[in-house]
Design a protein around this motif. Structure first.
Motif, PDB file in Angstrom:
ATOM      1  N   VAL A   1      39.117  36.731  37.844  1.00 58.46           N
ATOM      2  CA  VAL A   1      38.108  37.502  36.963  1.00 58.46           C
ATOM      3  C   VAL A   1      37.937  39.012  37.788  1.00 58.46           C
ATOM      4  O   VAL A   1      37.779  40.155  37.245  1.00 58.46           O
ATOM      5  CB  VAL A   1      36.965  37.160  36.349  1.00 58.46           C
ATOM      6  CG1 VAL A   1      35.778  38.056  35.914  1.00 58.46           C
ATOM      7  CG2 VAL A   1      37.318  36.252  35.312  1.00 58.46           C
TER       8      VAL A   1
ATOM      9  N   VAL B   1      41.104  41.148  38.337  1.00 56.48           N
ATOM     10  CA  VAL B   1      41.465  41.793  37.281  1.00 56.48           C
ATOM     11  C   VAL B   1      40.577  42.885  36.912  1.00 56.48           C
ATOM     12  O   VAL B   1      40.871  43.959  36.557  1.00 56.48           O
ATOM     13  CB  VAL B   1      41.919  40.606  36.352  1.00 56.48           C
ATOM     14  CG1 VAL B   1      42.128  41.414  34.783  1.00 56.48           C
ATOM     15  CG2 VAL B   1      43.002  40.106  36.444  1.00 56.48           C
ATOM     16  N   GLY B   2      39.161  42.563  36.992  1.00 57.86           N
ATOM     17  CA  GLY B   2      38.233  43.622  36.500  1.00 57.86           C
ATOM     18  C   GLY B   2      38.238  44.903  37.288  1.00 57.86           C
ATOM     19  O   GLY B   2      38.228  45.791  36.939  1.00 57.86           O
ATOM     20  N   VAL B   3      38.393  44.514  38.817  1.00 58.77           N
ATOM     21  CA  VAL B   3      38.432  45.638  39.497  1.00 58.77           C
ATOM     22  C   VAL B   3      39.765  46.434  39.314  1.00 58.77           C
ATOM     23  O   VAL B   3      39.502  47.757  39.354  1.00 58.77           O
ATOM     24  CB  VAL B   3      38.352  45.078  41.064  1.00 58.77           C
ATOM     25  CG1 VAL B   3      38.740  46.226  41.848  1.00 58.77           C
ATOM     26  CG2 VAL B   3      36.869  44.544  41.383  1.00 58.77           C
ATOM     27  N   GLY B   4      40.754  45.621  39.171  1.00 59.73           N
ATOM     28  CA  GLY B   4      42.032  46.506  39.080  1.00 59.73           C
ATOM     29  C   GLY B   4      42.094  47.192  37.694  1.00 59.73           C
ATOM     30  O   GLY B   4      42.568  48.594  37.830  1.00 59.73           O
TER      31      GLY B   4
END
Lengths: 252, 232
Positions: free
Chosen positions: B194, B197-200
């Motif tokens: 999480v 993917v959130g930072v990406g």
């Protein structure tokens, strides 16, 4: 404008290979200036008098001074500077050109490569991973796709710079540099948007619960980071949260 | 503990990808996706290396090497992260439990590596200053010396940084192997997945939102990818 003198193939290759090391002595004073002289040096040997001539030494001295540009598009500058020196342009004119082209070459390269092509290729490789590609497949997707354009951009830059000489500004109007970043950004948005949820799916492969909750959490984090973008970097937030999780894991 | 031969190969890999990052040839071998996967392969667990590389790549989407700005150096840190993730003889569950530590090590290593790049640039400046008169006279030998010194020192720097990371992190990983057990492997994968993917996704939004309407392309992609992830 007179036709460009033909450069021997060996000289072309020599300059081209050296372009890949243009940032080899990067520093905070001359930036990539020394790298520009290093890359162009094989062509300067063709100046009147050869390596012992005044023209050669004057050119080397001129081009080892401050220069800053995107490393890939520095090829455009090297091509133009080599042509200018071989055409016997006045030193002051060459200096003015060097000063003028730093900003545009830096901005165009940053926009096209660092903020466009590189994240696009990352996203493409992440999509390959999310779709179940093997390690070799993911690596080939990334390294192959990225470097086809990388090498082509350097080769085009050197050729276009040499062809146009100090009139190389027209090359900066090339569709690749003008509208390319917009097309790449659009493709990046779509590919990354599809890839990231699929990455999460594959990372948690075998997890028995539905993925919706985790996708929601990731979306919340992304929105929060987007809102706070002026205050912090997402990867720093990631470090802090991972550190907290790690400490909790150890002390529990 | 890892065999000395493997450590040497990993150090060499770190030197190559570290050199690639700025000095030569910038083919992006230094990206986490490549460096961590290759490190995993060297350690005999390419899947673990790829997993660490993919997660670090999501974080790396946010840090692009713009000009003289300071940024994390991903190459040597990713080699170390890939080696940490590739626990010898580990099953998928043990690999998953070790993953947050590997990714954290990669992120912290990238920060530290970035500082050594600053020192390298200061060192390069000293070398150039030593040759100031020769460079001003157009001496080609001085230009070549300055360039080769920078390349060789960068290669050595990256190798040394990688070796340091490995020497510190691998014994730490071995000591932690039995200790990291919060919620088993599922919680580890959830947290690290999480976050990455959130930072990406946040990083991609930052890149594309400046062009009008492009956030809708991202939203459409996310909707499509999320639907596929839920249905698959």
């Amino acid at each position: 404008m007179k036709a460009a003198p033909t450069l021997p193939l060996g000289t072309w290759l020599h300059v081209f290979v050296r372009l890949f090391a243009v940032q080899g002595s990067y520093n905070y004073e001359t930036m990539i200036g020394n790298g520009i002289a290093f890359a162009a040096e094989p062509a300067f040997r063709l100046l009147p008098g050869g390596r012992d001539g005044d023209a050669y030494h004057a050119a080397m001295a001129r081009h080892s001074r401050y220069f800053n540009a995107h490393p890939y598009l520095a090829a455009l500058a090297v091509g133009a500077l080599v042509r200018a020196e071989l055409d016997g342009e006045a030193g002051e004119r060459v200096e003015r050109f060097r000063t003028a082209c730093c900003g545009p070459l830096g901005a165009a390269g940053d926009r096209l490569v660092w903020a466009g092509w590189l994240p696009f290729c990352s996203a493409l490789a992440l999509l390959a991973y999310g779709l179940g590609a093997s390690a070799a497949g993911v690596l080939l997707t990334f390294v192959g796709t990225y470097n086809v354009a990388h090498v082509a951009l350097r080769a085009w830059g050197l050729r276009a710079g040499y062809r146009e000489g100090l009139k190389v500004a027209s090359a900066l109007g090339s569709p690749v540099l003008r509208t390319g970043p917009l097309h790449v950004a659009r493709a990046l948005a779509i590919v990354a948007g599809v890839a990231l949820p699929l990455v999460l799916l594959r990372v948690r492969a075998g997890h028995p619960t539905p993925i919706g909750f985790e996708l929601g959490l990731a979306a919340l984090l992304a929105v929060a980071l987007a809102r706070w973008q002026a205050r912090t970097d997402g990867w720093r937030v990631g470090v802090i949260l991972l550190l907290l999780f790690f400490i909790y894991s150890v002390v529990r | 503990m890892m065999e000395p031969g493997t450590l040497v190969v990993l150090t060499g890999l770190g030197a190559v990808v570290g050199l690639d990052f700025v000095s030569f040839p910038q083919a992006m071998l230094s990206r986490p996706l490549v460096a961590a996967t290759l490190a995993g392969a060297v350690c005999g667990n390419v899947t673990a290396g790829l997993l660490a590389g993919v997660l670090l790549e999501c974080f790396a989407l946010e840090t692009m090497p713009f000009g003289a700005s300071r940024y994390p150096e991903w190459g040597p840190a990713s080699v170390a992260a890939g080696a940490v993730a590739a626990v010898p003889g580990a099953d998928a569950e043990l690999t998953a439990r070790m993953l947050p530590f590997a990714v954290l090590a990669g992120l912290l290593g990238a920060m530290a590596g970035g500082q050594t790049l600053v020192w390298l640039r200061q060192f390069n400046l000293k070398v150039a200053a030593r040759y100031r008169d020769e460079l001003a006279a157009g001496d080609a030998a001085a230009v070549t010396s300055v360039q080769w010194t920078g390349l060789v020192i960068d290669f050595g720097r990256a190798g040394a940084v990688t070796a340091l990371f490995l020497v510190v992190l691998l014994p730490l990983r071995d000591a932690l192997l039995d200790g990291l057990n919060v919620g088993g492997h599922a919680a580890s994968l959830t947290v690290v997945g999480v976050l990455a993917v959130g930072v990406g996704a946040g990083a991609i939004w930052k890149v594309v939102h400046s062009a009008r309407g492009y956030e809708w392309y991202l939203a459409a992609g996310v909707a499509l990818g999320s639907a596929a992830a839920v249905l698959l």
